[in-house]
Scaffold this active site. Structure first.
Site, PDB file in Angstrom:
ATOM      1  N   GLU A 164      -9.403   4.084  -2.609  1.00  0.00           N
ATOM      2  CA  GLU A 164      -7.988   3.901  -3.365  1.00  0.00           C
ATOM      3  C   GLU A 164      -8.099   2.930  -4.526  1.00  0.00           C
ATOM      4  OE1 GLU A 164      -4.612   2.223  -1.209  1.00  0.00           O
ATOM      5  OE2 GLU A 164      -5.289   3.211   0.525  1.00  0.00           O
ATOM      6  N   ASP A 219      -9.103   0.601   1.574  1.00  0.00           N
ATOM      7  CA  ASP A 219      -7.998   0.227   2.697  1.00  0.00           C
ATOM      8  C   ASP A 219      -8.346   0.573   4.180  1.00  0.00           C
ATOM      9  OD1 ASP A 219      -5.777  -0.308   3.989  1.00  0.00           O
ATOM     10  OD2 ASP A 219      -4.804   1.632   3.823  1.00  0.00           O
ATOM     11  N   ASP A 252       0.902  -1.463  -0.009  1.00  0.00           N
ATOM     12  CA  ASP A 252      -0.010   0.154   0.128  1.00  0.00           C
ATOM     13  C   ASP A 252       0.890   1.133   0.011  1.00  0.00           C
ATOM     14  OD1 ASP A 252      -2.436   1.306  -0.013  1.00  0.00           O
ATOM     15  OD2 ASP A 252      -2.381   1.580   2.347  1.00  0.00           O
ATOM     16  N   THR A 268      -8.800  -5.432   3.543  1.00  0.00           N
ATOM     17  CA  THR A 268      -8.754  -4.495   2.447  1.00  0.00           C
ATOM     18  C   THR A 268      -9.596  -5.142   1.480  1.00  0.00           C
ATOM     19  OG1 THR A 268      -6.415  -4.480   2.736  1.00  0.00           O
ATOM     20  CG2 THR A 268      -7.176  -3.796   0.863  1.00  0.00           C
ATOM     21  N   GLU A 274     -10.237   4.077   3.505  1.00  0.00           N
ATOM     22  CA  GLU A 274      -9.552   5.023   2.426  1.00  0.00           C
ATOM     23  C   GLU A 274      -9.883   4.655   1.094  1.00  0.00           C
ATOM     24  OE1 GLU A 274      -5.617   6.002   5.294  1.00  0.00           O
ATOM     25  OE2 GLU A 274      -5.328   4.464   3.733  1.00  0.00           O
ATOM     26  N   GLN A 329      -3.595   2.352  14.804  1.00  0.00           N
ATOM     27  CA  GLN A 329      -2.419   3.084  14.140  1.00  0.00           C
ATOM     28  C   GLN A 329      -1.775   3.997  14.776  1.00  0.00           C
ATOM     29  OE1 GLN A 329      -3.812   4.400  10.390  1.00  0.00           O
ATOM     30  NE2 GLN A 329      -1.711   5.054   9.656  1.00  0.00           N
ATOM     31  N   TYR A 341       1.322   5.607  -0.469  1.00  0.00           N
ATOM     32  CA  TYR A 341       0.763   6.951   0.192  1.00  0.00           C
ATOM     33  C   TYR A 341       1.062   8.052  -0.604  1.00  0.00           C
ATOM     34  CZ  TYR A 341       0.718  10.017   4.379  1.00  0.00           C
ATOM     35  OH  TYR A 341       0.428  11.040   5.457  1.00  0.00           O
ATOM     36  N   HIS A 383      -3.859  14.256   0.304  1.00  0.00           N
ATOM     37  CA  HIS A 383      -3.866  13.479   1.422  1.00  0.00           C
ATOM     38  C   HIS A 383      -2.846  13.477   2.555  1.00  0.00           C
ATOM     39  CE1 HIS A 383      -5.259  10.043   4.078  1.00  0.00           C
ATOM     40  NE2 HIS A 383      -4.187   9.333   3.882  1.00  0.00           N
ATOM     41  N   LYS A 440      -3.924  -2.019   9.535  1.00  0.00           N
ATOM     42  CA  LYS A 440      -4.256  -1.969   8.483  1.00  0.00           C
ATOM     43  C   LYS A 440      -4.373  -3.624   7.932  1.00  0.00           C
ATOM     44  CE  LYS A 440      -3.424   2.383   7.050  1.00  0.00           C
ATOM     45  NZ  LYS A 440      -4.284   3.194   5.881  1.00  0.00           N
ATOM     46  N   GLU A 446      -9.966  12.596   7.257  1.00  0.00           N
ATOM     47  CA  GLU A 446     -10.026  14.005   6.461  1.00  0.00           C
ATOM     48  C   GLU A 446     -11.129  14.833   6.579  1.00  0.00           C
ATOM     49  OE1 GLU A 446      -7.216  13.965   2.973  1.00  0.00           O
ATOM     50  OE2 GLU A 446      -7.835  11.960   2.837  1.00  0.00           O
ATOM     51  N   ARG A 449       1.075  17.100  12.575  1.00  0.00           N
ATOM     52  CA  ARG A 449       2.340  17.707  12.731  1.00  0.00           C
ATOM     53  C   ARG A 449       2.380  19.084  12.535  1.00  0.00           C
ATOM     54  NH1 ARG A 449       3.510  13.049  10.027  1.00  0.00           N
ATOM     55  NH2 ARG A 449       3.624  14.244   8.121  1.00  0.00           N
ATOM     56  N   THR A 499      -4.491   6.725  -0.381  1.00  0.00           N
ATOM     57  CA  THR A 499      -5.753   7.488  -0.193  1.00  0.00           C
ATOM     58  C   THR A 499      -5.822   8.598  -1.522  1.00  0.00           C
ATOM     59  OG1 THR A 499      -5.739   7.129   1.920  1.00  0.00           O
ATOM     60  CG2 THR A 499      -7.355   8.757   1.168  1.00  0.00           C
ATOM     61  N   TYR A 511       2.339   2.979  15.034  1.00  0.00           N
ATOM     62  CA  TYR A 511       2.852   3.175  13.766  1.00  0.00           C
ATOM     63  C   TYR A 511       4.461   3.758  14.037  1.00  0.00           C
ATOM     64  CZ  TYR A 511       2.810   8.307  13.710  1.00  0.00           C
ATOM     65  OH  TYR A 511       2.981   9.540  14.044  1.00  0.00           O
ATOM     66  N   ARG A 517      -7.859   3.928  13.146  1.00  0.00           N
ATOM     67  CA  ARG A 517      -6.853   4.998  13.277  1.00  0.00           C
ATOM     68  C   ARG A 517      -6.330   4.947  14.879  1.00  0.00           C
ATOM     69  NH1 ARG A 517      -5.741   6.422   8.530  1.00  0.00           N
ATOM     70  NH2 ARG A 517      -7.401   7.056   7.054  1.00  0.00           N
TER      71      ARG A 517
END
Length: 440
Positions: free
Chosen positions: A225, A257, A150, A281, A223, A264, A152, A157, A277, A388, A166, A374, A268, A261
């Site tokens: 995709e 996907d 998968d 799927t 997600e 994760q 990114y 996104h 994850k 989002e 962040r 995503t 992560y 959250r």
């Protein structure tokens, strides 16, 4: 491409020039609604079983029917491959035969379905056996997934997620603009549309907690995709060129996907997604071939800084592919559209993802599946995940009077659809649907 191909399936007749399967002027003898995902210009492959008691086998979607390729091969109407290839319960044996066979087979299927070609049209007994109403079939996983990776690759996104966690000044990590970022997921839990998804359990540690606990995910997400289906292998230790990578791609599916959250968030660092994850799927049952998408190619976003030489592209490798997501919350009678976006926004193309994947010497196999990452666009309605859309839960989406969602709840059902719009026809993927079951 001049829109025509040569055909010589009958040794008696002279070779003739016939329309290319992508020709927008083509019409089938089967009546097809212009809004159908499956006109003669599409011809996506899938695996189905019917009420005849036969094992799952390979078919092609056309209008409201499945064309049984095994029946046609048994009747010697498709002589490009052995009938046993179409009797397989996955597309892997057919994909392994390579791009020339893929293209020749698709051309022959198109010829048999044309309105001006009587071979199948005027054979009622064969039509009865080979054309099965979609309403009478069960659709299965179209391929045996060898490996699942998968990516990114949507700048929108990645930026949205980065801003949430962040801040604006550190939204994208320093490596993001230089290579497609990805992780290796679980092939064992890739499932076909319609498979119910059980809410995952895992370690949870909210920011206010002193220690983790174990229990059901509370922030379940989707997600949106696209999945790239790899139809040809590459050797361990070898790199791929842009042209080689393109030829290895058999086709595309819509991919959900599913993402936990809160699991994760705790797991992560430092190695990335794992259990968040791995639980499911979902993919659409029809694989739309790369060849069918050729008329909808376009260039993706400008890449700045310019990628390193091995990732540079000489041709358009993105697609003008509309996508939408609808959510029917538990207690609702009808679904509501919560996202409408386009595959063209992807910063890193599927070809670049495949080139980068093999660049270390990683061997690729027939049946490998690459998730695009995503797909979000620049506008709010184009955000391809609830993370989002609800901005990490701070802006719940209103679905109906009194019903809101920040993340998915038990009983919620999600449907993703995708299509490329042609002149009077659309090349579509059908749908990928999943309903959430309780963890217990």
């Amino acid at each position: 491409m001049d829109g025509r191909i040569k055909s010589g399936h009958d040794d008696v007749r002279l070779e003739e020039i016939v329309p290319h399967p992508n020709d927008p002027k083509l019409r089938s003898f089967i009546a097809i609604n212009p809004a159908s995902d499956f006109p003669i210009q599409n011809l996506p492959y899938g695996v189905f079983s019917a009420k005849d008691g036969l094992a799952p086998r390979v078919g092609v979607a056309i209008g409201e029917y499945v064309l049984d390729l095994w029946e046609l091969a048994q009747d010697c109407r498709i002589d490009v491959v052995e009938p046993a290839v179409f009797a397989a319960p996955s597309l892997n044996p057919f994909m392994a035969l390579g791009p020339k066979v893929w293209s020749t087979t698709r051309a022959r299927i198109s010829e048999l379905l044309r309105a001006d070609h009587g071979e199948l049209r005027d054979n009622p007994e064969l039509r009865q056996r080979a054309l099965v109403p979609l309403s009478d079939v069960k659709l299965h996983m179209p391929l045996t997934v060898a490996g699942y990776t998968d990516f990114y690759s949507s700048k929108e996104h990645a930026t949205n997620v980065g801003v949430m966690f962040r801040g604006k000044d550190n939204a994208l990590q320093p490596n993001w603009l230089h290579m497609p970022i990805g992780y290796n997921g679980r092939a064992s839990t890739v499932v076909v549309s319609g498979t119910k998804v059980r809410r995952p359990r895992g370690q949870l540690k909210p920011p206010t907690a002193d220690a983790p606990s174990f229990g059901p995910c509370k922030r379940l997400d989707f997600e949106l995709e696209m999945g790239v289906v790899i139809g040809q292998p590459s050797a361990m230790g070898e790199m791929l060129t842009e042209a080689q990578a393109e030829q290895m791609i058999f086709g595309f599916v819509i991919l959900n996907d599913w993402s936990a959250r809160d699991i994760q968030q705790w797991e992560y660092v430092p190695l990335g997604p794992f259990q968040a994850k791995a639980f499911a799927t979902s993919i659409s049952p029809w694989v739309v071939t790369r060849e069918a998408l050729e008329p909808f190619r376009l260039r993706g976003p400008v890449q700045d800084p310019e990628p390193l030489p091995y990732l540079r592209q000489t041709q358009p490798n993105n697609f003008d592919l509309e996508l939408d997501v609808s959510l029917r919350a538990s207690g609702m009678n009808e679904a509501k559209t919560i996202c409408h976006t386009n595959f063209k926004y992807m910063y890193w193309s599927s070809v670049q993802q495949l080139v980068h994947h093999a660049s270390s010497g990683c061997a690729m196999n027939v049946g490998d599946l690459l998730g695009s990452g995503t797909i979000s666009g620049p506008e709010k309605h184009q955000r391809g995940s609830l993370l989002e859309i609800s901005w990490n839960g701070s802006e719940p989406v209103e679905l109906a009077s009194g019903i809101k969602r920040s993340f998915l709840e038990d009983g919620d059902s999600l449907v993703m659809r995708g299509w490329c719009q042609g002149d009077g026809y659309r090349v579509g993927f059908g749908a990928v649907e999943g309903t959430i079951l309780p963890a217990e």
